[in-house]
Write an enzyme that holds these catalytic residues in place. Sequence first.
Site, PDB file in Angstrom:
ATOM      1  N   GLU A   3       0.839  -1.193   0.000  1.00  0.00           N
ATOM      2  CA  GLU A   3       0.000   0.000   0.000  1.00  0.00           C
ATOM      3  C   GLU A   3       0.877   1.246   0.000  1.00  0.00           C
ATOM      4  O   GLU A   3       2.067   1.165   0.340  1.00  0.00           O
ATOM      5  CB  GLU A   3      -0.888   0.024   1.252  1.00  0.00           C
ATOM      6  N   GLY A  38       2.812   3.998   1.448  1.00  0.00           N
ATOM      7  CA  GLY A  38       3.311   4.170   2.810  1.00  0.00           C
ATOM      8  C   GLY A  38       3.432   2.880   3.585  1.00  0.00           C
ATOM      9  O   GLY A  38       3.763   2.882   4.764  1.00  0.00           O
ATOM     10  N   GLY A  48       5.132  -0.645   2.552  1.00  0.00           N
ATOM     11  CA  GLY A  48       5.769  -1.538   1.607  1.00  0.00           C
ATOM     12  C   GLY A  48       6.300  -2.774   2.284  1.00  0.00           C
ATOM     13  O   GLY A  48       5.643  -3.806   2.367  1.00  0.00           O
ATOM     14  N   SER A  49       7.504  -2.655   2.829  1.00  0.00           N
ATOM     15  CA  SER A  49       8.161  -3.819   3.423  1.00  0.00           C
ATOM     16  C   SER A  49       7.482  -4.295   4.708  1.00  0.00           C
ATOM     17  O   SER A  49       7.540  -5.471   5.040  1.00  0.00           O
ATOM     18  CB  SER A  49       9.630  -3.492   3.706  1.00  0.00           C
ATOM     19  N   ARG A  81       8.241 -17.316  -1.589  1.00  0.00           N
ATOM     20  CA  ARG A  81       9.606 -16.775  -1.647  1.00  0.00           C
ATOM     21  C   ARG A  81      10.590 -17.713  -2.335  1.00  0.00           C
ATOM     22  O   ARG A  81      11.436 -17.253  -3.113  1.00  0.00           O
ATOM     23  CB  ARG A  81      10.075 -16.388  -0.238  1.00  0.00           C
ATOM     24  N   GLU A 139      28.629  -6.423 -18.372  1.00  0.00           N
ATOM     25  CA  GLU A 139      29.974  -5.847 -18.334  1.00  0.00           C
ATOM     26  C   GLU A 139      30.976  -6.737 -19.076  1.00  0.00           C
ATOM     27  O   GLU A 139      31.794  -6.244 -19.865  1.00  0.00           O
ATOM     28  CB  GLU A 139      30.410  -5.689 -16.881  1.00  0.00           C
ATOM     29  N   GLY A 155      30.695  -6.415 -22.750  1.00  0.00           N
ATOM     30  CA  GLY A 155      31.035  -5.102 -23.292  1.00  0.00           C
ATOM     31  C   GLY A 155      29.880  -4.464 -24.040  1.00  0.00           C
ATOM     32  O   GLY A 155      28.714  -4.582 -23.654  1.00  0.00           O
ATOM     33  N   GLU A 178       8.095  -9.442  -3.051  1.00  0.00           N
ATOM     34  CA  GLU A 178       7.995 -10.552  -2.093  1.00  0.00           C
ATOM     35  C   GLU A 178       8.921 -10.347  -0.888  1.00  0.00           C
ATOM     36  O   GLU A 178       9.370 -11.306  -0.264  1.00  0.00           O
ATOM     37  CB  GLU A 178       8.317 -11.892  -2.760  1.00  0.00           C
TER      38      GLU A 178
END
Length: 402
Positions: free
Chosen positions: A137, A139, A141-142, A257, A352, A355, A379
């Site tokens: 939502e 405000g 999150g985690s 997870r 990387e 290249g 998640e």
Amino acid sequence: MNLETPKKFRGLVNQAHQVAEHYFRPISRKYDKAEHAYPKELDLLAALLDGMNAGSPDAIGATSASKRGAAREQQEGIKNGGNMSALLGVMELCWGDVGLLLAMPRQGLGNAAIAAVANDEQLARFGGTWAAMAITEPGCGSDSAAIRTTAIKDGDHYVLNGEKIYVTSGERADSVVVWATLDKSLGRAAIKSFVVEHGTPGMSVTRLEKKLGIKASDTAAISFSDCRVPAANLLGNPEIDVQKGFAGVMETFDNTRPLVAGMAVGVAKASLDRTRELLKKVCKLDYRAPLLSVSHAEATLYRLEAEWEAARLLTLKAAWMADNKLPNSKEASIAKAKAGRVANEVTLKCVELAGALGYGEDELLEKWARDSKILDIFEGTQQIQLLIVARRLLGKSSSELK
């Protein structure tokens, strides 16, 4: 724990790999450039998977990721069931394309939530639905326990009010598994999950997000305004158990997870495989040679492969524990944290190592690097996973260790 792929799943793994190579890869760039366009090609594939998985608890999809399958097993000893098969399938499919896997009908994270906590009647009723998962939502999150969306009982219905953001497949799915609180004063113990079907009055998609990666998958914001949901759509036990607290709802993550970790393992392997092909043109890639005697590019590739293998084994362990009815909350978070971080490092390092070739759109390496970032975020972020692991190791509650 046997580290080889169980024999009974090798056919499923091979089928998933064929889908990734010959179905996902050819349309991968097309839908990366056409964000919010639904991949019509997935309809036929979803129907084929439904047929392959019919009547089998050991299927490729998210619906088989549940401790419920392990509970039905009667034989003694070590079991490899729905969680392992779902994970192995996800790894292979994400070798093809993470966004397309997330866009697959009836394979949403909400389906895994239904498989994990629904009762038998709900499993039968929602068996054919495509379910998204709505937790985050504005405000909030985690910290899932800070959810403000409310669900107030009114006769045979619950009335939902609130807003959800970053809902994967939120617009396309048939229904959404919504996390809401029955009583804010009781804290996290009052949070329950509800199956809300699209078209329910009071539920509306307010916007679609533009993203860095996984563009084949839609990500929506959804609002609920006096949205009436049948009480029978509350997943699991409707009673508020303050002693058990948040554990009932959070059990969903024990199954999902490892799947997200599997997505990370899959896309990282895709990058490693392609980079190895490119480096073979200029390097010998002799795995018997000491690291100090090979080029920097070779040594980097070997290190990345070792990190990938560690992430893969941790992820397999978390799924294996779920199949064997062992508490795996800590291991699920370890796998998610390790695999998410490894996927980010591997995909960027592969760009990387390749290249300018890795940076251009002639190769999928740059796309895989963009796609991988979300796997360390949704998640539960990297930081939250490490916090959960710390709580489990130290025996602390969420209020004691924040």
